[in-house]
Enzyme design. Structure first.
Site: not given
Ligand code: CAA
Length: 398
Positions: A87, A119, A241
């Site tokens: 992709e 993906c 994945h």
């Molecule tokens: N210590 C330990 N854990 C902590 C922490 C700390 N100090 N602070 C936060 N966390 C935890 C949170 O509780 C959360 O855990 P849970 O999901 O188990 O509740 C985790 O860390 C992440 O924290 P946030 O949810 O606050 O993180 P975020 O909103 O800033 O970003 C994300 C997370 C949304 C995955 C972001 O990285 C993102 O947008 N990534 C790209 C999209 C993605 O990968 N999506 C996955 C599905 S889509 C897919 O699979 C296709 C692909 O390849 C893209």
């Protein structure tokens, strides 16, 4: 003999080779830069390091490296198809696989095509390969998945970047894993993650993408079961994945709950640990990710997996998911590439945050002028530059 009476050969993955970038960024450096607790990345999303491409690397150079490893060991006899899944396409028309075909010296009597569905498309390629080989078991198919995961600097997706390629030789009587029937599939039109043609970084609805992934994997699993597939406890391991490794834990828990189980976080972590070792230190590799997880499992599992059923759970945003099983073959250990994969990952040069940011901001000219990339990669192939609106590649070794 009619077609329904014919014996379906055992078909699957005979060899599996990975490649990644010259550079990498420890996620502690990213956390320090943004003033974030590093545990959010190392524990919360389950990532330690992400691979970062040098200026003279791209999906073709990684794919050529992984594919050349397969050819060094197996030769080119019987290969009549190369399916390139990505992709991170480099051209709207020409398949990146055609560059790889030339770089690794495949014969001209090969069909080459590129497949896209976020993906997921390497899994489609694997299933198409199985179909081609079922029709003529003397043929072999190269399935090559190569991607670079890029998000905007400072965005929430930034910590889930990475880059890798996985090349697989698919054939009858494979040495590693036979691909089983049935497969469970699921498609839904959803805007959880996408990259319009005018952007080099993806747009993503982070939380929505997690929900879409779980919904699609659940749908594929339920279809797999409805098609007569095995139950969850029949799988010695499942390779999910892994956009980030914690996502695999969420997905496994979701399938467990759908199957009437309620595993603890520690049980889920122990079940998936071997599938996550490479992904934790490479980051997201989009199409390659689930096959990086398979390599990680086979390379790291201490017990003998011979005869064990392994699940593959593939997800591509937008969205398509597929779940299927495979059976690990006798003697598989003699065909693994543990030392090669470990050396490749360990030899990456760690960046500091400033150098990473410079690389992230580097763009290529779009006006067709001559442009030479800086000579930085120590990998066997490099993206040498542009001229006349054409990409130029070269071998760096041998
Ligand atoms: N210590 C330990 N854990 C902590 C922490 C700390 N100090 N602070 C936060 N966390 C935890 C949170 O509780 C959360 O855990 P849970 O999901 O188990 O509740 C985790 O860390 C992440 O924290 P946030 O949810 O606050 O993180 P975020 O909103 O800033 O970003 C994300 C997370 C949304 C995955 C972001 O990285 C993102 O947008 N990534 C790209 C999209 C993605 O990968 N999506 C996955 C599905 S889509 C897919 O699979 C296709 C692909 O390849 C893209």
């Amino acid at each position: 003999m009619s077609q329904s009476e014919s014996v379906v050969p055992r078909i699957g993955i005979h060899d599996l080779a990975l490649a990644t970038s010259h550079y990498a960024l420890p996620l502690t450096a990213l956390a320090d830069h943004h003033g974030i607790d590093p545990a959010k990345f190392t524990v919360g999303i389950g990532q330690d390091v992400m691979s970062v491409l040098g200026p003279d690397e791209d999906i073709v150079t990684m794919a050529a490296e992984a594919t050349s490893r397969i050819i060094e060991r197996n030769g080119t006899d019987g290969i009549r198809t190369l399916l390139f899944a990505t992709e991170s396409g480099i051209d709207q028309s020409k398949s990146a696989g055609v560059y790889v075909h030339q770089l690794v010296g495949l014969p001209q009597q090969v069909r080459v095509v590129e497949l896209k569905q976020a993906c997921y498309s390497a899994t489609a390629a694997l299933q198409f390969a199985v179909g081609l080989i079922a029709r003529d078991p003397s043929q072999k198919v190269l399935v090559v998945a190569s991607d670079v995961a890029r998000y905007d600097l400072g965005s929430s997706g930034e910590s889930t970047q990475g880059a890798a390629a996985a090349a697989m030789l698919v054939q009858a009587d494979p040495a590693l894993l036979t691909v089983e029937n049935p497969a469970g599939v699921f498609t839904e039109d959803v805007m959880d993650f996408w990259r319009p043609n005018y952007r080099s970084t993806a747009l993503v609805d982070g939380k929505g993408s997690i929900r879409a992934y779980l919904n699609a994997i659940g749908g594929a699993w339920e279809d797999y079961r409805a098609q007569g597939g095995a139950s969850l406890e029949d799988f010695a391991a499942i390779c999910y994945h892994q956009p980030f490794t914690k996502m695999a834990s969420k997905a496994h828990r979701h399938l467990a709950v759908l199957s009437g189980a309620n595993p603890t976080p520690d049980e889920v972590a122990a079940y998936l640990a071997d599938t996550m070792r490479y992904n934790r230190v490479i980051g997201n590799s989009y199409t390659a990710s689930v096959y990086v997880a398979l390599a990680s499992l086979l390379d790291h599992h201490e017990g003998d997996l011979t005869g064990a059923r392994v699940g593959l759970a593939s997800y591509g945003s937008g969205s398509v998911a597929e779940f299927f099983g495979g059976v690990v073959q006798p003697g598989y250990r003699e065909h693994l590439r543990v030392a090669e994969h470990t050396a490749m990952i360990d030899s990456r040069v760690m960046l500091d945050h400033t150098a990473y940011e410079v690389l992230h901001k580097t763009t290529l000219p779009e006006d067709g002028r001559e442009y030479l990339t800086a000579r930085e990669t120590a990998r066997p192939y490099r993206f040498a530059g542009l001229g006349d609106h054409q990409r130029r590649y070269e071998r760096t070794l041998g």
